[in-house]
Design a protein around this motif. Structure first.
Motif, short mmCIF file in Angstrom:
data_model
loop_
_atom_site.label_atom_id
_atom_site.label_comp_id
_atom_site.label_asym_id
_atom_site.label_seq_id
_atom_site.Cartn_x
_atom_site.Cartn_y
_atom_site.Cartn_z
N ILE A 99 -65.31 50.88 27.82
CA ILE A 99 -66.67 51.44 27.83
C ILE A 99 -66.64 52.96 27.83
O ILE A 99 -67.51 53.62 27.26
CB ILE A 99 -67.48 50.89 29.04
CG1 ILE A 99 -68.92 51.39 29.01
CG2 ILE A 99 -66.83 51.24 30.36
CD1 ILE A 99 -69.83 50.74 30.03
N LEU A 100 -65.61 53.54 28.47
CA LEU A 100 -65.54 55.00 28.56
C LEU A 100 -65.20 55.64 27.22
O LEU A 100 -65.39 56.83 27.02
CB LEU A 100 -64.49 55.42 29.59
CG LEU A 100 -64.92 55.35 31.05
CD1 LEU A 100 -63.73 55.50 31.98
CD2 LEU A 100 -65.96 56.43 31.37
N ARG A 143 -71.95 48.08 28.05
CA ARG A 143 -72.65 48.40 29.31
C ARG A 143 -73.53 47.23 29.74
O ARG A 143 -73.60 46.88 30.91
CB ARG A 143 -73.47 49.68 29.11
CG ARG A 143 -73.85 50.34 30.41
CD ARG A 143 -74.41 51.72 30.21
NE ARG A 143 -75.19 52.10 31.38
CZ ARG A 143 -74.70 52.76 32.42
NH1 ARG A 143 -73.46 53.16 32.45
NH2 ARG A 143 -75.48 53.04 33.45
N PHE A 201 -72.21 44.23 38.59
CA PHE A 201 -72.15 45.34 39.55
C PHE A 201 -73.51 45.65 40.16
O PHE A 201 -73.68 46.66 40.82
CB PHE A 201 -71.61 46.60 38.85
CG PHE A 201 -70.12 46.56 38.69
CD1 PHE A 201 -69.28 46.87 39.75
CD2 PHE A 201 -69.55 46.20 37.48
CE1 PHE A 201 -67.91 46.82 39.62
CE2 PHE A 201 -68.17 46.15 37.33
CZ PHE A 201 -67.36 46.46 38.41
N ALA A 253 -61.25 53.78 36.95
CA ALA A 253 -62.47 54.50 37.31
C ALA A 253 -62.83 54.27 38.77
O ALA A 253 -63.48 55.10 39.39
CB ALA A 253 -63.64 54.06 36.42
N ILE A 265 -71.03 68.88 38.05
CA ILE A 265 -71.35 68.27 39.35
C ILE A 265 -71.03 69.27 40.45
O ILE A 265 -71.82 69.53 41.36
CB ILE A 265 -70.50 66.98 39.53
CG1 ILE A 265 -70.80 66.00 38.39
CG2 ILE A 265 -70.74 66.35 40.89
CD1 ILE A 265 -69.84 64.81 38.29
N VAL A 279 -71.12 52.75 36.52
CA VAL A 279 -71.42 51.32 36.64
C VAL A 279 -71.10 50.83 38.06
O VAL A 279 -71.75 49.93 38.59
CB VAL A 279 -70.56 50.54 35.61
CG1 VAL A 279 -70.54 49.06 35.91
CG2 VAL A 279 -71.07 50.80 34.20
N PHE A 324 -71.02 49.58 44.19
CA PHE A 324 -69.76 49.03 44.68
C PHE A 324 -69.03 50.09 45.53
O PHE A 324 -68.58 49.81 46.64
CB PHE A 324 -68.91 48.65 43.46
CG PHE A 324 -67.67 47.85 43.75
CD1 PHE A 324 -67.69 46.47 43.69
CD2 PHE A 324 -66.47 48.48 44.05
CE1 PHE A 324 -66.53 45.72 43.92
CE2 PHE A 324 -65.30 47.75 44.28
CZ PHE A 324 -65.34 46.36 44.22
C1 HEM Z 1 -66.62 57.40 44.65
C2 HEM Z 1 -66.37 56.64 43.63
C3 HEM Z 1 -66.78 56.91 42.20
C4 HEM Z 1 -67.18 58.07 41.60
C5 HEM Z 1 -67.33 59.45 42.21
C6 HEM Z 1 -67.47 57.75 40.21
C7 HEM Z 1 -67.95 58.67 39.29
C8 HEM Z 1 -68.31 58.35 38.00
C9 HEM Z 1 -68.92 59.26 37.06
C10 HEM Z 1 -69.26 60.72 37.34
C11 HEM Z 1 -69.14 58.58 35.90
C12 HEM Z 1 -69.85 59.11 34.66
C13 HEM Z 1 -68.93 59.60 33.59
C14 HEM Z 1 -69.71 60.24 32.45
O1 HEM Z 1 -70.88 60.51 32.56
O2 HEM Z 1 -69.09 60.50 31.42
C15 HEM Z 1 -68.64 57.25 36.09
C16 HEM Z 1 -68.64 56.26 35.12
C17 HEM Z 1 -68.12 55.00 35.31
N1 HEM Z 1 -67.64 54.46 36.48
FE1 HEM Z 1 -67.53 55.40 38.27
N2 HEM Z 1 -67.21 56.44 40.00
C18 HEM Z 1 -66.81 55.87 41.18
C19 HEM Z 1 -66.48 54.55 41.41
C20 HEM Z 1 -66.46 53.57 40.47
C21 HEM Z 1 -66.13 52.19 40.71
C22 HEM Z 1 -65.80 51.59 42.08
C23 HEM Z 1 -66.16 51.55 39.50
C24 HEM Z 1 -65.90 50.11 39.18
C25 HEM Z 1 -65.11 49.32 39.86
C26 HEM Z 1 -66.55 52.54 38.50
C27 HEM Z 1 -66.71 52.28 37.16
C28 HEM Z 1 -67.24 53.18 36.24
C29 HEM Z 1 -67.46 52.85 34.83
C30 HEM Z 1 -67.14 51.54 34.14
C31 HEM Z 1 -68.02 54.00 34.25
C32 HEM Z 1 -68.42 54.18 32.78
C33 HEM Z 1 -69.93 54.04 32.57
C34 HEM Z 1 -70.36 54.25 31.14
O3 HEM Z 1 -69.68 54.93 30.38
O4 HEM Z 1 -71.42 53.70 30.77
N3 HEM Z 1 -66.72 53.75 39.13
N4 HEM Z 1 -68.16 57.11 37.37
#
Ligand code: HEM
Length: 456
Positions: A93-94, A105, A112, A265, A347, A389, A393
């Motif tokens: 997805i990234l 998505r 989630f 992620a 950020i 996403v 969680f």
């Molecule tokens: C403190 C913990 C976390 C932080 C600070 C964080 C931060 C972020 C940020 C800033 C993005 C956006 C990236 C962008 O805009 O390009 C993102 C996307 C994402 N995160 Fe997290 N994340 C965390 C935990 C998690 C967890 C626990 C999971 C899943 C188990 C996860 C899965 C994802 C996924 C799949 C995306 C992609 C979403 C998309 O592109 O539509 N993240 N995260």
């Protein structure tokens, strides 16, 4: 149509230092470096890093809104994340944009959903209890590796659906080796200099990735054969049952790429945020005292504010990046950014604005009890169509771990405040968030039975 990378002349002003000098400061002192540039150039400025591509940094909430609410056709993130391709895989997805991203998505979001998180509370409480049981009174603990061990176990159980102890241990060893390699700073620098496809790098990556991939495909195949998939609670089971708008299921390659994405992620980010929470709390005894007392009374509202404040002052990801496919205007109409520009909602900077957060360097969770976080002013999880996403969680897990630690131990600082250091893409405390166990309250630490059911 491919847009060309704009030159510095087309972009807002920024530091004139050589790109290696800028990259070095960004890596070693990200917060100070970014704040200095904003003081000098204002809310919009252009940086240049090792890869030579300019990056326009923005930190005015109005500009951040423009980017987060911009159309998926204009704001490409997948293209900007291409460096992650060799590890995550091209179906992650990234790495995707527009229709393909939206499809992925829609498949990933339902498992989630916030309301579903209660089901994982038991897993989180058990993983925390297993780690905490070995902590001794009087010892100094580096929190980051301990938190990583909890978040890794949680992902293996809640996301991959692995319950067998031996299987979990085997995967844990393989994942640790892979994570060490992929978060290694030198590896990162090499990939920036040589490009992610360089032969040597790809060979080395394959050596650590192949055994993990093999294991992931085995887990996927095992799930596919399971007769009780519909009763299972883990995220992989739900992804196997999910169908897109055309009624199509996810392929094995897609599932592998998303499992790897969720791991990368979700594991390091959550562990680093937790390490920061303890680092900040132990250097702020009154806040720690209030939080400990409230958690022991079963009240979690202050814990939420503590987590929000931790993620404001110590966001683990400093910025997100979009590649513009069409021009946009930022800086209250002053700058027109051409197609091909890489633009970065910072950020790390918006969280330090004193017009939004008075005394921005002060760790003061009360500010979020007085006023809840704003959509474009508190952005540790990004925003809009690419917002994290796993945010529910992660928040749920952080609360579970704070609760487990502070209801079982009295903790205190083990040294001075720690500086922000960088590990691959994330910002971590430079000594791993050291704390001292002042008192252990119980001789054996177990997860409360049916933690999830109690909370429900
Ligand atoms: C403190 C913990 C976390 C932080 C600070 C964080 C931060 C972020 C940020 C800033 C993005 C956006 C990236 C962008 O805009 O390009 C993102 C996307 C994402 N995160 Fe997290 N994340 C965390 C935990 C998690 C967890 C626990 C999971 C899943 C188990 C996860 C899965 C994802 C996924 C799949 C995306 C992609 C979403 C998309 O592109 O539509 N993240 N995260």
């Amino acid at each position: 149509m491919e847009s060309q990378t704009p030159t510095l002349l087309d972009l807002p002003p920024g530091p004139r230092q050589p790109r290696y000098a800028q990259a070095l400061q960004w890596v070693t002192r990200p917060q100070e470096f970014a704040v200095r540039q904003r003081e000098r150039f204002g809310d919009v400025f252009t940086l240049q890093f090792i890869d030579g591509q300019p990056l326009v940094v923005i930190s005015d909430p109005e500009d951040i809104r423009t980017v987060f609410t911009g159309s998926a056709e204009v704001m490409h993130a997948g293209e900007a994340n291409v460096v992650l391709g060799p590890i995550l895989g091209s179906r992650s997805i990234l790495l995707l944009d527009e229709g393909e991203h939206l499809r992925e998505r829609r498949l990933l979001l339902p498992p989630f959903h916030g309301a579903r998180m209660l089901r994982y509370e038991q897993i989180m409480a058990e993983a925390a209890a297993r780690e905490l049981d070995s902590w001794q009174e009087g010892e100094t603990i580096e929190m980051l590796p301990r938190m990583q061990s909890i978040t890794l176990e949680v992902i293996m159980r809640a996301v991959f659906g692995i319950e067998d102890g031996l299987e979990m241990e085997r995967l844990r060893v393989l994942l640790r080796t892979m994570l060490q390699e992929t978060t290694d700073m030198r590896q990162m620098a090499l990939s920036l200099i040589m490009g992610p496809d360089s032969d040597r790098l790809v060979r080395r990556l394959r050596e650590v990735l192949d055994p993990v991939d093999e294991e992931l495909y085995r887990v996927i195949a095992e799930h596919r054969r399971a007769p009780d998939l519909e009763e299972r609670e883990d995220i992989l089971s739900m992804l196997l049952l999910a169908r897109d708008d055309d009624g199509q299921p996810m392929t094995d390659v897609e599932l592998r790429d998303e499992l790897m994405t969720l791991l990368l992620a979700g594991h390091e980010t959550t562990a680093s945020s937790l390490a920061w929470a303890f680092e900040q709390l132990t250097h702020q005894p009154q806040t720690l005292e209030r939080l400990t007392a409230e958690l022991r009374d079963g009240d979690e509202s202050y814990a939420e504010a503590v987590i929000q404040e931790t993620m404001r002052l110590r966001p683990v990801l400093p910025l997100v990046i979009r590649l513009l496919k069409e021009p946009i205007t930022v800086g209250q109409g002053r700058f027109r950014l051409p197609a091909g520009t890489r633009v970065a909602p910072a950020i790390i900077l918006v969280h330090l604005r004193d017009d939004i957060y008075p005394d921005p360097y002060q760790f003061r969770p009360e500010r979020f009890l007085e006023k809840p976080p704003g959509t474009y002013t508190w952005i540790p999880f990004g925003g809009g169509m690419r917002r994290c996403v796993g945010s529910a969680f992660a928040l749920f897990e952080m609360r579970a771990v704070l609760r487990a630690v502070l209801t079982n131990f009295d903790v205190e600082a083990a040294g001075g405040s720690e500086r922000i250091a960088r590990r691959s893409l994330t910002l971590i405390p430079d000594h791993g968030g050291r704390i001292r166990i002042a008192k252990r309250l119980h001789s054996s630490i177990e997860a409360p039975l049916e933690a999830g059911a109690a909370a429900a």
